[in-house]
Design a protein around this motif. Structure first.
Motif, mmCIF file in Angstrom:
data_model
loop_
_atom_site.group_PDB
_atom_site.id
_atom_site.type_symbol
_atom_site.label_atom_id
_atom_site.label_comp_id
_atom_site.label_asym_id
_atom_site.label_seq_id
_atom_site.Cartn_x
_atom_site.Cartn_y
_atom_site.Cartn_z
ATOM 1 N N SER A 10 0.806 -1.223 0.000
ATOM 2 C CA SER A 10 0.000 0.000 0.000
ATOM 3 C C SER A 10 0.838 1.272 0.000
ATOM 4 C CB SER A 10 -0.924 -0.007 1.210
ATOM 5 O OG SER A 10 -0.166 -0.106 2.406
ATOM 6 N N ASN A 11 1.919 1.300 -0.755
ATOM 7 C CA ASN A 11 2.697 2.532 -0.811
ATOM 8 C C ASN A 11 2.810 3.027 -2.253
ATOM 9 O OD1 ASN A 11 4.767 1.120 -2.088
ATOM 10 N ND2 ASN A 11 5.913 0.780 -0.222
ATOM 11 N N GLN A 14 4.125 0.573 -4.897
ATOM 12 C CA GLN A 14 3.421 -0.699 -4.789
ATOM 13 C C GLN A 14 3.600 -1.499 -6.076
ATOM 14 O OE1 GLN A 14 1.132 -3.126 -5.674
ATOM 15 N NE2 GLN A 14 -0.819 -2.240 -5.083
ATOM 16 N N SER A 132 5.119 -3.536 2.782
ATOM 17 C CA SER A 132 5.104 -2.290 2.005
ATOM 18 C C SER A 132 6.450 -1.985 1.355
ATOM 19 C CB SER A 132 4.650 -1.111 2.865
ATOM 20 O OG SER A 132 3.305 -1.285 3.238
#
Length: 165
Positions: A10-11, A14, A132
């Motif tokens: 979720s960065n 991603q 992440s």
């Protein structure tokens, strides 16, 4: 295979879509395919030949003129699809460098070709990277996977593939 929960991709870097594209390309690779072939993803959606760009900006290829993705692109690409396409390009380049070094083996279960080794290192890397991860984390995890599995025998191949993009 990354992290310990559903929120581990979720960065802004991603790479989930990149792995999806990579696995699709690898699983549909056939003997006689070439590194510079154009391979689209989701070309059926836009009624294109498999050599079209499909649902990505460009088809995948090791030919940088036809597949010009670079790490610099992620600044303006959407997450996760655009960013993932850059990650897949890096993995696809690495995959073909392994085939150049060790050959192609169509046996996806017990094969020992470069394609089999590249796929294994990507999977091992996914298990080794942190929650992440960004591109550097993913690359470093593949490098670590090679150190653990092959005593680091393929570090140059991996570095060359990622440095190219």
């Amino acid at each position: 295979m990354t992290g310990t929960g559903a929120g581990c991709l979720s960065n802004v870097e991603q790479m989930g879509e990149g792995w999806s594209d990579f696995f699709a390309l690898v699983m549909t690779h056939e003997s006689g395919d070439a590194a510079t072939d154009l391979r689209g993803i989701g070309t059926y959606v836009s009624n294109e030949q498999t050599t079209g760009s499909g649902i990505r900006n460009y088809p995948y290829s090791t030919d940088i003129n036809n597949s010009p993705y670079t790490y610099n692109n992620i600044k303006s690409f959407s997450v996760p699809h655009g960013v993932g396409s850059v990650w897949c390009s890096m993995l696809w380049d690495m995959y073909w460098l392994f085939i150049d070094e060790y050959g192609y083996d169509s046996d996806i279960y017990e094969g020992t070709g470069g394609n089999n080794l590249a796929m294994q290192l990507v999977i091992d890397g996914m298990k080794l990277q942190p929650c992440s991860p960004g591109f550097v984390d993913g690359r470093d995890a593949i490098l670590l996977a090679d150190k653990l599995r092959n005593a680091g025998k393929n570090q140059k191949i991996i570095w060359d593939a990622f440095a190219r993009r």
